[in-house]
Design a protein around this motif. Structure first.
Motif, PDB file in Angstrom:
ATOM      1  N   LYS A 224       0.812  -1.207   0.000  1.00  0.00           N
ATOM      2  CA  LYS A 224       0.000   0.000   0.000  1.00  0.00           C
ATOM      3  C   LYS A 224       0.846   1.258   0.000  1.00  0.00           C
ATOM      4  O   LYS A 224       0.486   2.275  -0.593  1.00  0.00           O
ATOM      5  N   SER A 225       2.012   1.217   0.668  1.00  0.00           N
ATOM      6  CA  SER A 225       2.802   2.428   0.839  1.00  0.00           C
ATOM      7  C   SER A 225       3.926   2.568  -0.185  1.00  0.00           C
ATOM      8  O   SER A 225       4.756   3.452  -0.064  1.00  0.00           O
ATOM      9  N   LYS A 226       3.965   1.696  -1.196  1.00  0.00           N
ATOM     10  CA  LYS A 226       5.050   1.757  -2.176  1.00  0.00           C
ATOM     11  C   LYS A 226       4.990   3.058  -2.963  1.00  0.00           C
ATOM     12  O   LYS A 226       3.970   3.398  -3.544  1.00  0.00           O
TER      13      LYS A 226
ATOM     14  N   ALA B 271       1.286  12.861   3.061  1.00  0.00           N
ATOM     15  CA  ALA B 271       1.144  11.495   2.545  1.00  0.00           C
ATOM     16  C   ALA B 271       2.457  10.939   1.996  1.00  0.00           C
ATOM     17  O   ALA B 271       2.829   9.801   2.276  1.00  0.00           O
ATOM     18  N   SER B 272       3.172  11.746   1.204  1.00  0.00           N
ATOM     19  CA  SER B 272       4.363  11.221   0.524  1.00  0.00           C
ATOM     20  C   SER B 272       5.454  10.802   1.494  1.00  0.00           C
ATOM     21  O   SER B 272       6.078   9.753   1.323  1.00  0.00           O
TER      22      SER B 272
ATOM     23  N   HIS C 212       5.044  10.239   4.861  1.00  0.00           N
ATOM     24  CA  HIS C 212       4.495   9.189   5.724  1.00  0.00           C
ATOM     25  C   HIS C 212       4.664   7.825   5.053  1.00  0.00           C
ATOM     26  O   HIS C 212       5.191   6.870   5.634  1.00  0.00           O
ATOM     27  N   ASP C 213       4.245   7.740   3.786  1.00  0.00           N
ATOM     28  CA  ASP C 213       4.293   6.466   3.072  1.00  0.00           C
ATOM     29  C   ASP C 213       5.721   6.067   2.705  1.00  0.00           C
ATOM     30  O   ASP C 213       6.045   4.876   2.646  1.00  0.00           O
TER      31      ASP C 213
ATOM     32  N   LYS D  19       7.162   4.389   5.768  1.00  0.00           N
ATOM     33  CA  LYS D  19       6.606   3.039   5.916  1.00  0.00           C
ATOM     34  C   LYS D  19       7.207   2.079   4.890  1.00  0.00           C
ATOM     35  O   LYS D  19       7.509   0.916   5.197  1.00  0.00           O
ATOM     36  N   TYR D  20       7.402   2.574   3.666  1.00  0.00           N
ATOM     37  CA  TYR D  20       7.978   1.732   2.627  1.00  0.00           C
ATOM     38  C   TYR D  20       9.433   1.389   2.937  1.00  0.00           C
ATOM     39  O   TYR D  20       9.858   0.237   2.822  1.00  0.00           O
TER      40      TYR D  20
ATOM     41  N   LYS E 266      -2.146  13.599   4.127  1.00  0.00           N
ATOM     42  CA  LYS E 266      -2.647  12.227   4.040  1.00  0.00           C
ATOM     43  C   LYS E 266      -4.102  12.162   4.470  1.00  0.00           C
ATOM     44  O   LYS E 266      -4.482  12.682   5.506  1.00  0.00           O
TER      45      LYS E 266
ATOM     46  N   GLU F  88      -7.795   2.447   8.421  1.00  0.00           N
ATOM     47  CA  GLU F  88      -6.389   2.833   8.576  1.00  0.00           C
ATOM     48  C   GLU F  88      -6.252   3.718   9.797  1.00  0.00           C
ATOM     49  O   GLU F  88      -7.007   4.660   9.997  1.00  0.00           O
TER      50      GLU F  88
END
Length: 233
Positions: free
Chosen positions: A4-6, A108-109, A111-112, A115-116, A225, A231
């Motif tokens: 999801k976070s790719k 969002a960018s 944060h993800d 995680k990635y 985000k 979520e």
């Protein structure tokens, strides 16, 4: 299952660490937001409205002060506004601020991206000139280490340790390999972005201060985000 976070851009292989700024890089925020959050919590609705109006009138002074010198801004705004609070009081407010405000202002960018990178076992570290009561909330959320200014309890309230503010980020980033990703959002992150091999900037277009960068940075989306069903931020 698709990750999801790719991110939708290429991440360099075999980087040693990814170094992130905090304010306006991980979330749309600054120390003024925290101060106003506290004041809103402490005042009734009528007093808060008048206080906010008076603060807005004075805001241009603080904006100019920050543009002229981040050091002066820290000493004339941050230190003066927070020094009379007790440490435990600020600690409580910082946790509330993160849960009630910052979680809903995450970018969002970045944060993800964190995680990635974590899913690929890339170490993450946060470097910020904000003080630790705020930064540690991000550290706890992402479960990563952080380097920032220290806030210390005193007999009358607190003091913020500005003793190593000069070249703070430059000195901190040199503790890590240059074979790293560096992520920031402003000219204050230039020392980190110029040190690492892979600079990333939260921006929707090139900025004037990019001319001081040694390498052209990857631009990250600035959108906040949105919380998706199921979520938890």
């Amino acid at each position: 299952m698709q990750e999801k976070s790719k991110p939708n851009y290429i991440i360099p292989n075999n980087v040693d660490v990814a170094i992130f700024d905090v304010d306006n890089t991980l979330a749309k925020c600054n120390i003024v937001n925290f101060y106003l959050f506290i004041q809103k919590k402490r005042k009734n609705r009528f007093l808060w409205l008048w206080y906010f109006i008076s603060f807005v009138v004075r805001a241009p002074y603080f904006i100019v002060l920050d543009l002229v010198s981040r050091d002066l801004f820290n000493r004339l705004f941050v230190e003066r506004k927070f020094r009379k609070f007790q440490y435990k009081e600020l600690e409580t407010y910082a946790e509330l601020f993160f849960n009630e405000f910052l979680k809903h202002r995450m970018i969002a960018s970045t944060h993800d991206l964190i995680k990635y990178l974590q899913s690929k076992n890339v170490p993450i570290v946060l470097i910020s000139t904000n003080f630790d009561l705020i930064v540690k909330q991000f550290g706890k959320y992402f479960d990563v280490p952080y380097i920032c200014l220290k806030i210390l309890p005193t007999a009358s309230g607190v003091t913020i340790d500005f003793s190593n503010l000069d070249n703070f980020k430059e000195n901190a980033v040199k503790e890590y390999s240059a074979n790293s990703i560096g992520v920031g959002d402003s000219k204050y992150d230039i020392p980190v972005l110029n040190y690492v091999d892979y600079p990333y900037v939260v921006a929707d277009k090139p900025q004037k201060w990019f001319k001081y960068l040694k390498k052209t940075p990857v631009l990250l989306d600035i959108k906040i985000k949105k919380q998706m069903t199921g979520e938890t931020l």
